[in-house]
Design an enzyme around this catalytic site. Structure first.
Site, PDB file in Angstrom:
ATOM      1  N   SER A  50       0.771  -0.859  -0.141  1.00  0.00           N
ATOM      2  CA  SER A  50       0.220   0.056  -0.020  1.00  0.00           C
ATOM      3  C   SER A  50       0.980   1.086   0.025  1.00  0.00           C
ATOM      4  CB  SER A  50      -0.797  -0.040   1.153  1.00  0.00           C
ATOM      5  OG  SER A  50      -1.319   1.119   1.357  1.00  0.00           O
ATOM      6  N   LYS A  51       0.409   2.309  -0.651  1.00  0.00           N
ATOM      7  CA  LYS A  51       1.055   3.690  -0.816  1.00  0.00           C
ATOM      8  C   LYS A  51       1.124   4.277   0.560  1.00  0.00           C
ATOM      9  CE  LYS A  51       0.560   4.608  -5.844  1.00  0.00           C
ATOM     10  NZ  LYS A  51       0.008   5.652  -6.948  1.00  0.00           N
ATOM     11  N   ARG A  52       0.112   3.801   1.201  1.00  0.00           N
ATOM     12  CA  ARG A  52      -0.341   4.507   2.721  1.00  0.00           C
ATOM     13  C   ARG A  52       0.750   4.047   3.528  1.00  0.00           C
ATOM     14  NH1 ARG A  52      -5.254   4.526   0.053  1.00  0.00           N
ATOM     15  NH2 ARG A  52      -5.734   2.393   1.581  1.00  0.00           N
TER      16      ARG A  52
END
Length: 469
Positions: free
Chosen positions: A234-236
């Site tokens: 996930s980018k987050r």
């Protein structure tokens, strides 16, 4: 038939390593088949798209070896908006789609559940187009949709379990499912190679292909890339930006090699192989079905192997952005005019064996280019104890009269200083290393002193001695 594959990223952020893997797989497959690799930028989400993200995609592809001019495109999905709307109109006119003004709350009220799909309420009510009227595809009530997948065989989906899905929003703009299909048709895409997270959408897209009268492509859904907790990257949450790895000093060759191992392996008991071997041996039907673990520690080890395999001259060139402050996130702690190319060249081969990413070159050699070393206070406290002052005095006196300032002479001289005090070389050289380099670990000490020179070495040792007063 000429094989045509496509890579279709959205310019909504940094370039994901999972996307980089998909691009490489498409690229290799096209080359193996004598086909064409198409780059399409899916830019219809105007609120999230930025021109710099598009440039970031192009630059990242350049870096991993998919260079501009060697592929078809880039095309932009937004330029095909007219075709998207025309396809939606054809589906409506042929009876394969209908308008619906139901809200999510309406559906929930009728079904009594927020988890149940759309119930086909407007299928035969003859609602026309208008504000807030979404266009839904009329999914067949019976039969199955069989997806021919080069990796997963023939996944089969019962049509009755596929709801009548939206293909155009209430404002008339087509959704991703339809736009993606129309773009692939327009561009003559024959094979769609992408992550398995898109598999649930595939029967819907295949139904759209068939409803528009075109033979669907051959699909290949590669395993999703996950983190150490086996969660989708996930980018987050995870470090996924290809640019971040590039800017930290990972080599493109190491990154390419590692990405291609996410779900596949070359023949034999080996992982680090020439790119030509990967291009020759990669087979889609040999890709694993299980999720692919992106192990940053393993990638770092890979990169270290690639760094050590570089000719020294290439290693020196590769380090220049971090040494000169060009093209890196953080500038070096010295000024450009303080950098000494000859001094770095003298220690480059030693440094090359000790780093795993190119950015690590800075703390390994900064002592050569600074007026005084950056002292690691924890290292100072650990090393500069009782007897260190006397030891530095003796070492300074011995070094001052040393006839030949070379690594071997420096080593034997300091060994003698330690022996007079009953100390082994490791204990003897620790205070000298911290005084001169500021750290307890780094390049071989005596080779470092040879390059630093007598005057600068003695100045630093005397300064450390004064600090111990």
């Amino acid at each position: 038939m000429t094989v045509r594959v496509r890579f279709a990223p959205s310019p909504t952020g940094m370039f994901h390593v999972g996307g980089a893997r998909s691009a490489l797989q498409n690229w290799i497959y096209a080359k193996q088949q004598g086909g064409v690799f198409v780059l399409r930028i899916e830019d219809t989400d105007a609120a999230r798209n930025k021109p710099e993200w598009t440039e970031g995609i192009l630059s990242a592809l350049d870096w991993i070896g998919i260079s501009r001019g060697s592929y078809e495109g880039p095309y932009f999905q937004s330029a095909n908006a007219g075709e998207h709307r025309a396809a939606a109109a054809r589906l409506h006119d042929s009876g394969r789609a209908y308008y619906c003004d139901c809200t999510r709350e309406d559906v929930q009220a009728r079904t009594g559940s927020q988890y149940q799909g759309y119930d086909g309420y407007h299928r035969d009510r003859g609602l026309g187009p208008g504000p807030g009227h979404a266009l839904r595809f009329r999914t067949p009530d019976e039969g199955v949709t069989v997806v021919v997948d080069l990796i997963r065989g023939e996944p089969t989906f019962e049509n009755k379990l596929i709801e009548d899905f939206v293909i155009a929003r209430g404002d008339g703009s087509p959704v991703f499912l339809l736009a993606n299909v129309v773009d692939d048709m327009t561009m003559g895409i024959t094979h769609v190679i992408r992550a398995e997270e898109h598999l649930p959408n595939t029967p819907k897209q295949q139904l759209l292909w068939e409803a528009l009268g075109v033979k669907p492509p051959i699909w290949a859904h590669v395993p999703v890339v996950v983190n150490e907790k086996r969660q989708k990257l996930s980018k987050r949450r995870d470090k996924v930006a290809l640019e971040a790895y590039r800017d930290e000093g990972y080599l493109a060759g190491a990154m390419r090699n590692y990405l291609m191992l996410l779900g596949w392996a070359p023949s034999g008991d080996r992982e680090i192989v020439p790119w030509s071997v990967i291009e020759d041996e990669f087979r889609l039907d040999e890709v694993n079905l299980s999720s692919a673990f992106f192990d940053e520690k393993k990638l770092r080890a890979f990169n270290g192997e690639y760094i050590r395999a570089l000719p020294v001259a290439e290693f020196i060139d590769a380090c220049q952005p971090w040494l000169t402050g060009s093209g890196t996130i953080a500038p070096p702690p010295w000024q450009p005019e303080e950098f000494d190319a000859d001094a770095f060249a003298a220690v480059a081969a030693l440094a090359q064996t000790r780093i795993t990413v190119l950015s690590e070159i800075v703390p390994n050699v900064d002592f050569l280019f600074l007026a005084s070393p950056l002292i690691d206070e924890a290292a100072w406290a650990k090393t500069m104890k009782d007897g260190s002052a006397e030891l530095l005095d003796a070492a300074v006196a011995a070094f001052e009269t040393l006839e030949s300032w070379d690594a071997e002479s420096l080593k034997s001289t300091l060994e003698a200083v330690g022996a007079e005090r009953g100390l082994k070389l490791g204990k003897t050289q620790a205070p000298v290393r911290v005084a001169v380099t500021g750290r307890t670990v780094g390049l071989p000490l005596f080779e470092s002193l040879e390059v630093l020179g007598r005057e600068r070495t003695l100045t630093r040792m005397r300064a450390a001695r004064l600090r111990l007063v």
